[in-house]
Motif scaffolding. Structure first.
Motif: not given
Length: 190
Positions: A48-66
Motif C-alpha cells: 500500500a505504501r509502495r504503490r501509494g494505494s492506501q485506502s479507507r477500506l484498507g485502514a478499516f480492514l487491516d486492524p480487523i484482520a489483525d
C-alpha cells in the motif's frame, strides 16, 4: 480492491484454515498457515505504501484482520492448552476495551483514524511471538522462554491498552470542550 486489500482479505480467509488445522492436531501445517497469514500483514502495508494505494477500506480492514487472527490464535491455543488462559484474557480484554472506546467516540460524533503506537506495535510483535512459541512448544519445549514471551506480550498489551485509553480520553475531552465552546458562543450571540 487492489493488491494490498487482497492480501488483507487473504489473511482473514486463512484464519478458519489455521484454526481447523490446530483443532485437528496438525501443528506443522497450522504453523505454515499462521506464518503465511502473518506475512500478509507485513506485505499489505508495504504494498500500500509502495504503490501509494492506501485506502479507507484498507485502514478499516487491516486492524480487523489483525485482531481476528490474534484472537482466534489465542483462543484456540488456550483451548488446546498450549497457552495459559490468563494471557488470552488480557489480549481479548484490551481489544474489547478498544472497540467499546471506538464506539463511544463514534457515538459522540467523533471520527477516529487509529494509528498504532509504539507499544501497540510491540504488543502485536510479542503476541505473534507468543502464538509462534505456543505452536513450536510441541517441537522445541522451552517453558522458560515461552513464559518470558507471554509475560512480555501481556506487559506490552496492558501498556498499549493504557496508551489507547489515554488517547481516547484526550479525544473525548477535546470533543466535550468543543461542544462547551459552541454552546457558550451561541448563548453569547442570543
Amino acid at each position: 480492491m487492489g493488491l494490498a486489500n487482497g492480501l488483507t482479505v487473504l489473511r482473514i480467509l486463512l484464519i478458519p484454515v489455521f484454526v481447523s488445522l490446530l483443532v485437528y492436531r496438525r501443528p506443522g501445517p497450522a504453523l505454515a498457515v499462521f506464518a503465511l497469514a502473518a506475512s500478509t500483514d507485513l506485505l499489505d502495508g508495504y504494498v500500500a505504501r509502495r504503490r501509494g494505494s492506501q485506502s479507507r477500506l484498507g485502514a478499516f480492514l487491516d486492524p480487523i484482520a489483525d485482531k481476528l487472527l490474534i484472537t482466534a490464535s489465542f483462543v484456540t491455543l488456550t483451548y488446546l492448552k498450549a497457552l495459559p488462559f490468563w494471557i488470552t484474557a488480557v489480549v481479548i480484554t484490551r481489544d474489547v476495551i478498544l472497540v467499546v472506546g471506538a464506539l463511544l467516540i463514534y457515538m459522540v460524533g467523533g471520527r477516529i483514524y487509529p494509528r498504532p503506537t509504539w507499544a501497540g506495535k510491540t504488543a502485536t510483535f510479542f503476541q505473534i511471538l507468543a502464538v509462534l512459541s505456543g505452536l513450536l512448544a510441541r517441537y522445541f519445549p522451552a517453558p522458560i522462554t515461552l513464559k518470558v514471551i507471554i509475560w512480555l506480550a501481556a506487559g506490552f498489551t496492558v501498556i498499549s491498552g493504557l496508551q489507547y485509553i489515554v488517547q481516547g480520553m484526550r479525544f473525548l475531552n477535546a470533543v466535550h470542550a468543543d461542544e462547551r465552546d459552541e454552546s457558550h458562543e451561541t448563548s453569547f450571540l442570543r
